[in-house]
Design an enzyme around this catalytic site. Structure first.
Site, PDB file in Angstrom:
ATOM      1  N   HIS A  37       2.080  -6.536   5.691  1.00  6.37           N
ATOM      2  CA  HIS A  37       0.998  -5.582   5.965  1.00  6.37           C
ATOM      3  C   HIS A  37       0.689  -5.444   7.451  1.00  6.37           C
ATOM      4  CE1 HIS A  37      -1.891  -2.850   4.377  1.00  6.37           C
ATOM      5  NE2 HIS A  37      -2.970  -3.579   4.624  1.00  6.37           N
ATOM      6  N   VAL A  38       0.426  -6.551   8.140  1.00  2.00           N
ATOM      7  CA  VAL A  38       0.248  -6.537   9.590  1.00  2.00           C
ATOM      8  C   VAL A  38       1.631  -6.530  10.220  1.00  2.00           C
ATOM      9  CG1 VAL A  38      -0.634  -7.790  11.589  1.00  2.00           C
ATOM     10  CG2 VAL A  38      -1.951  -7.737   9.459  1.00  2.00           C
ATOM     11  N   HIS A  72      -5.956  -4.486  10.090  1.00  2.00           N
ATOM     12  CA  HIS A  72      -6.192  -5.051   8.754  1.00  2.00           C
ATOM     13  C   HIS A  72      -7.027  -6.332   8.790  1.00  2.00           C
ATOM     14  CE1 HIS A  72      -3.401  -2.038   7.411  1.00  2.00           C
ATOM     15  NE2 HIS A  72      -2.402  -2.577   8.086  1.00  2.00           N
ATOM     16  N   HIS A 126       1.130  -8.844  -0.551  1.00  2.00           N
ATOM     17  CA  HIS A 126       1.342  -7.972   0.609  1.00  2.00           C
ATOM     18  C   HIS A 126       0.337  -8.169   1.743  1.00  2.00           C
ATOM     19  CE1 HIS A 126       2.990  -4.721   2.895  1.00  2.00           C
ATOM     20  NE2 HIS A 126       1.836  -4.077   2.894  1.00  2.00           N
ATOM     21  N   ASN A 180       0.810  -1.221   0.000  1.00  2.00           N
ATOM     22  CA  ASN A 180       0.000   0.000   0.000  1.00  2.00           C
ATOM     23  C   ASN A 180       0.837   1.262   0.000  1.00  2.00           C
ATOM     24  OD1 ASN A 180       0.554  -1.194   2.618  1.00  2.00           O
ATOM     25  ND2 ASN A 180      -0.589   0.485   3.539  1.00  2.00           N
TER      26      ASN A 180
END
Length: 532
Positions: free
Chosen positions: A379-380, A352, A342, A260
């Site tokens: 991502h996390v 998330h 991702h 992102n």
């Protein structure tokens, strides 16, 4: 100025050419596993275990300032800097990338002319003797902002050269640059990847959401501007990161997939300009023709890198490519299939939670039908390893999903779990930057009718709020050793954050026409096993 972290999921592939395949096959024997007391997925599914953040550790990170000597340019233009390698689709090819010239920052910036400097790689099998020359392409990109007070950016000249016809599992020495300007780099070397099973990459490092931010403060330097895009980054940080990584990635191929933070919106709705320009990936070689998703082979492992921030629907180009790519993998030649993207599909943290449920619903069945073995995501900002799972149910033929978004960054490690009291997100939280919202209540199991579990989900084998990285060592056609190293364990000998042998069962999880048979699943006994 502060800037957001780099959200890429990275695979670093190292191959030890001197390691015989017989020695590699010896790893993973039952006697060795018993002696080392390393569990295997055959012992699973494991009862869920949670290790919370050590209160003596910081949740965030203090990174190098932009003027730190380790981030400074080491050569003067037009000599190459930020030299990086990337695998091609075939182990007999490799990509070499670098940057020449100066980036520019200002209200009015004029892009450099890529044609003024050549893209050459001189290489050979002996140090100091470069028998071969390959030429490539060059480009520049600009990041232009429609907000008063933000300075525009245009990059130096970015070069990409693909070397082809290489011997596999062989060391090569190379220089890159422009020989007509007497501006070649110093000598570097790399070892090409093995051709196919029974040889495998010796070690594969997996890192997500690593950060190079430059201090404490806001997650993006333009957040002080009310209308500024929140995922915009300070572009000189890319150059600093390239210099910081060069000592490693000029010797070891680095494979990336967008996250992102790489969206980076600018004028006219343009996005991902830096990601698309800076990184060479085997998109054309793997038939995807998109840098947002691609695949490549490394010995007996087929890697698939998927894009979560482009169309992933069953009717789209990425899904059609994925089906073709999976269908052409010969599991006798390439036993292992490892996928990465991702944002995670399986995630028990509040952060998330179910964010990319739409992508899971569109693609999970295809990966399952073709017997994908392991899936890595980021991502996390924490670590989590799942039991084998499919469609939220324990399944002995499902992939092992692993979240390694704990590379360390200014946004801090995630500590809240969706099953903690008061921490279950609302269904209006966690809206993805791309795609629809498909949040759902569970239809079976202990959480039936609920959006969140009240305890750690049964598909979550182990989770810990800590920064770290992972190493995958594929031993043979059925055994791979996964080790997660926590940052704090660097100061304690022989400590591992998490370690397990991931075991393939091709004789049971058989595929017919690309689908795992129901009979194979019914043959497997899959009770809970005690957590070692």
């Amino acid at each position: 100025m502060d800037s957001p972290t780099i959200a890429l999921l990275l695979l670093l592939l190292a191959f030890a050419a001197s390691l015989p395949s017989t020695e590699a096959a010896a790893y993973g024997r039952p006697s060795e596993m018993a002696a080392r007391r390393i569990p295997t997925t055959l012992n699973g599914p494991f009862r869920p275990v949670t290790r919370r953040l050590d209160p003596s550790l910081r949740r965030g990170s203090d990174d190098l300032p932009i003027d730190h000597p380790r981030l400074a340019r080491k050569v003067r233009p037009p000599f190459p800097e930020q030299i990086a390698l990337a695998a091609s689709y075939s182990p007999s090819s490799i990509w070499v990338s670098w940057i020449t010239g100066d980036a520019q920052i200002g209200t009015n910036v004029t892009p450099a002319d890529p044609s003024t400097v050549a893209s050459e790689v001189w290489y050979g099998e002996e140090s100091g003797k470069y028998s071969f020359l390959e030429r490539g392409t060059a480009t520049v990109y600009s990041q232009l902002y429609p907000f008063k007070g933000l300075l525009n950016y245009t990059s130096g000249v970015i070069h990409h050269v693909r070397l082809q016809g290489l011997k596999t599992a062989t060391r090569y020495y190379y220089k890159c640059g422009d020989s007509s300007l007497m501006a070649l780099s110093k000598e570097h070397s790399f070892v090409t990847l093995p051709a196919c099973a029974p040889r495998y990459p010796h070690r594969i490092a997996v890192i997500g959401d690593l950060g190079l931010t430059g201090g404490k403060g806001a997650a993006c330097f333009s957040c002080a501007f009310p209308d500024a895009p929140i995922r915009e980054t300070y572009q000189p940080r890319w150059d600093a990161w390239g210099r910081f990584m060069e000592p490693v990635i000029s010797k070891i191929p680095m494979m990336v997939i967008e996250g992102n933070h790489e969206i980076e919106p600018q004028v006219d709705g343009m996005t991902f300009k830096s990601y698309l320009a800076r990184f060479a990936v085997p998109s054309q070689e793997s038939g995807s023709n998109s840098n947002f998703y691609y695949s490549f082979n490394a010995g007996g492992v087929h890697f698939i890198m998927l894009g979560a921030y482009v169309d992933y629907n069953m009717t789209g180009a990425q899904y059609a490519w994925l089906r073709r790519d999976l269908h052409r993998v010969n599991r006798q030649v390439t036993p292992w299939v490892v996928a990465a993207w991702h944002p995670p599909w399986y995630n028990s943290y509040s952060s998330h939670y179910q964010e990319f449920e739409c992508m899971r619903q569109e693609m999970e069945g295809l990966l399952y039908d073709y017997g994908v073995d392991i899936v890595f995501s980021g991502h996390v900002h924490a670590y989590e390893r799942m039991n084998r799972v499919f469609n939220y149910a324990l399944d002995p033929c499902g992939p092992v999903y692993i979240t390694v978004g704990d590379g360390g960054n200014i946004e801090k490690v995630d500590v809240d779990f969706a099953d903690d009291i008061g921490k279950c997100p609302s269904e209006s939280d966690n809206i993805p930057e791309y795609g629809g919202v498909c949040h759902l209540n569970f239809t079976s199991g202990p959480a039936k009718g609920k959006f969140c579990w009240e305890t750690q989900p049964e598909w979550s084998a182990f989770r810990e709020s800590s920064f770290g990285h992972g190493i995958l060592e594929v031993k043979n056609s059925t055994y791979a050793l996964w080790t997660w190293h926590r940052n704090q364990d660097a100061y304690k000998e022989s400590r591992k954050g998490d370690q397990i042998y991931i075991v393939r069962q091709p004789e049971l999880c058989l595929m017919k026409g690309g689908k795992i048979t129901t009979e194979a699943i019914q043959q497997l006994s899959y009770p809970y096993a005690p957590q070692p």
